[in-house]
Design an enzyme around this catalytic site. Structure first.
Site, PDB file in Angstrom:
ATOM      1  N   TYR A  87      -2.156  -7.023  16.948  1.00  0.00           N
ATOM      2  CA  TYR A  87      -2.379  -6.241  15.732  1.00  0.00           C
ATOM      3  C   TYR A  87      -3.668  -5.421  15.825  1.00  0.00           C
ATOM      4  O   TYR A  87      -3.672  -4.209  15.597  1.00  0.00           O
ATOM      5  CB  TYR A  87      -2.436  -7.167  14.523  1.00  0.00           C
ATOM      6  CG  TYR A  87      -2.662  -6.459  13.213  1.00  0.00           C
ATOM      7  CD1 TYR A  87      -1.634  -5.778  12.581  1.00  0.00           C
ATOM      8  CD2 TYR A  87      -3.913  -6.480  12.593  1.00  0.00           C
ATOM      9  CE1 TYR A  87      -1.829  -5.128  11.373  1.00  0.00           C
ATOM     10  CE2 TYR A  87      -4.124  -5.832  11.393  1.00  0.00           C
ATOM     11  CZ  TYR A  87      -3.082  -5.161  10.783  1.00  0.00           C
ATOM     12  OH  TYR A  87      -3.296  -4.508   9.591  1.00  0.00           O
ATOM     13  N   ASP A 140      11.353   3.763   4.858  1.00  0.00           N
ATOM     14  CA  ASP A 140      11.240   2.332   5.127  1.00  0.00           C
ATOM     15  C   ASP A 140      12.491   1.891   5.873  1.00  0.00           C
ATOM     16  O   ASP A 140      13.549   2.524   5.751  1.00  0.00           O
ATOM     17  CB  ASP A 140      11.094   1.544   3.821  1.00  0.00           C
ATOM     18  CG  ASP A 140      10.348   0.232   4.013  1.00  0.00           C
ATOM     19  OD1 ASP A 140       9.171   0.150   3.617  1.00  0.00           O
ATOM     20  OD2 ASP A 140      10.949  -0.728   4.569  1.00  0.00           O
ATOM     21  N   VAL A 191      -7.006  -6.946   1.435  1.00  0.00           N
ATOM     22  CA  VAL A 191      -6.398  -6.364   0.240  1.00  0.00           C
ATOM     23  C   VAL A 191      -5.578  -7.434  -0.472  1.00  0.00           C
ATOM     24  O   VAL A 191      -4.866  -8.214   0.162  1.00  0.00           O
ATOM     25  CB  VAL A 191      -5.509  -5.154   0.605  1.00  0.00           C
ATOM     26  CG1 VAL A 191      -4.803  -4.614  -0.630  1.00  0.00           C
ATOM     27  CG2 VAL A 191      -6.338  -4.063   1.269  1.00  0.00           C
ATOM     28  N   VAL A 204      10.680   3.549  12.291  1.00  0.00           N
ATOM     29  CA  VAL A 204       9.802   4.566  12.881  1.00  0.00           C
ATOM     30  C   VAL A 204       9.517   4.329  14.364  1.00  0.00           C
ATOM     31  O   VAL A 204       8.933   5.190  15.023  1.00  0.00           O
ATOM     32  CB  VAL A 204       8.483   4.682  12.104  1.00  0.00           C
ATOM     33  CG1 VAL A 204       8.735   5.120  10.665  1.00  0.00           C
ATOM     34  CG2 VAL A 204       7.693   3.372  12.154  1.00  0.00           C
ATOM     35  N   LYS A 252      -4.284  -1.203  16.041  1.00  0.00           N
ATOM     36  CA  LYS A 252      -5.058  -0.478  15.045  1.00  0.00           C
ATOM     37  C   LYS A 252      -6.247   0.256  15.680  1.00  0.00           C
ATOM     38  O   LYS A 252      -6.620   1.350  15.238  1.00  0.00           O
ATOM     39  CB  LYS A 252      -5.526  -1.422  13.942  1.00  0.00           C
ATOM     40  CG  LYS A 252      -4.378  -2.006  13.117  1.00  0.00           C
ATOM     41  CD  LYS A 252      -3.522  -0.927  12.471  1.00  0.00           C
ATOM     42  CE  LYS A 252      -2.478  -1.492  11.535  1.00  0.00           C
ATOM     43  NZ  LYS A 252      -1.658  -0.437  10.890  1.00  0.00           N
ATOM     44  N   ILE A 254       0.827  -1.200   0.000  1.00  0.00           N
ATOM     45  CA  ILE A 254       0.000   0.000   0.000  1.00  0.00           C
ATOM     46  C   ILE A 254       0.864   1.254   0.000  1.00  0.00           C
ATOM     47  O   ILE A 254       0.538   2.240  -0.658  1.00  0.00           O
ATOM     48  CB  ILE A 254      -0.951  -0.016   1.208  1.00  0.00           C
ATOM     49  CG1 ILE A 254      -2.010  -1.124   1.043  1.00  0.00           C
ATOM     50  CG2 ILE A 254      -1.630   1.338   1.400  1.00  0.00           C
ATOM     51  CD1 ILE A 254      -2.853  -1.370   2.285  1.00  0.00           C
TER      52      ILE A 254
END
Length: 249
Positions: A146, A33, A179, A56, A150, A14
């Site tokens: 996870y 990245d 996806v 990050v 989110k 994405i």
């Protein structure tokens, strides 16, 4: 000077599709990245894109990244917090190391990047788009770490919208449903794919490009009065609750 977007997790999936759409729109892109080799392979051939290697979840690295991007790109108009890790398994088998690893990238990374880039976004009245997930909107098996990250990103988005709006900064969240990616194709069995299709009103997986379209819209002037919103780009998956298999049969 053309607008600049920062996209984390930009080397694939994405993030890469979002990068390409921004470039088509005439923006420049800071591709972020932690996979240096993959980032170099994808950023180098793309005119208007510059690659920045960064984890990050590392506060010091993020602070240095913000300085580098401001120096090399000159401005920041949008921040897309897409970097994330997905580790699935039963709740009883999720040890604390796994829990923290998922939290560090998926939640801490969003917080750190947004905070570090807020000064630059103030100058442009820019936009933040955080990438959540259908798993943050409703619980699912095997996703304790996870899904929790989110769900937290969804609330963090609202917090950002409430506090940063006075500076003209908008913050929204895109929550993708299933996806079609290289990973999903590799790991989803025909039975899993069929089950997803049956539960999604549009009866198919989304594409990386379709998610990118939602992200870039929210970063654009077309969404200039939209903030604090959670957009499920999921083919209607979240709206159906348990899905539609009984109706279709």
């Amino acid at each position: 000077m053309s607008k600049v977007a920062i996209v984390t997790g930009a080397a694939r999936g994405i993030g890469l599709a979002t990068t390409d759409l921004f470039l088509e729109m005439g923006w420049r892109v800071a591709m972020v990245d932690r996979d240096a080799a993959e980032l170099d392979a994808t950023a180098t051939p793309r005119d208007g894109a510059l690659g920045f290697v960064c984890d990050v979840s590392d506060p010091e690295a993020v602070a240095e990244l913000a300085t580098q991007i401001s120096a090399k790109m000159g401005r920041v108009d949008a921040l897309v917090n897409n970097a994330g890790v997905a580790e699935f398994g039963p709740i009883e088998e999720c040890d604390f190391t796994t829990w923290r690893r998922v939290m560090a990238t998926n939640l801490d990374g969003v917080f750190l990047m947004s905070q570090a880039l807020t000064p630059a976004l103030k100058e442009t009245h820019g936009a933040i788009v955080n990438i959540g997930s259908i798993s943050g909107l409703r619980a699912s098996t095997l996703r304790v770490a996870y899904g929790t990250t989110k769900a937290a990103v969804i609330h963090l988005t609202k917090q950002q919208a409430a506090e940063l709006g006075e500076y003209g900064i908008r913050s929204n969240c895109v929550c993708p449903g299933p996806v079609r990616t290289k990973l999903s194709i590799a790991v989803h069995s025909p039975a899993i794919i069929a089950a997803y299709h049956d539960a999604i009103p549009l009866n198919r997986y989304g594409s990386e490009r379709e998610i990118a379209e939602a992200i870039c819209f929210l970063c654009s002037e077309k969404a200039s009065y939209i903030s604090g919103q959670i957009l499920a780009a999921d083919g209607g998956f979240e709206s159906t609750g348990v899905g539609l298999p009984a109706l279709r049969s």
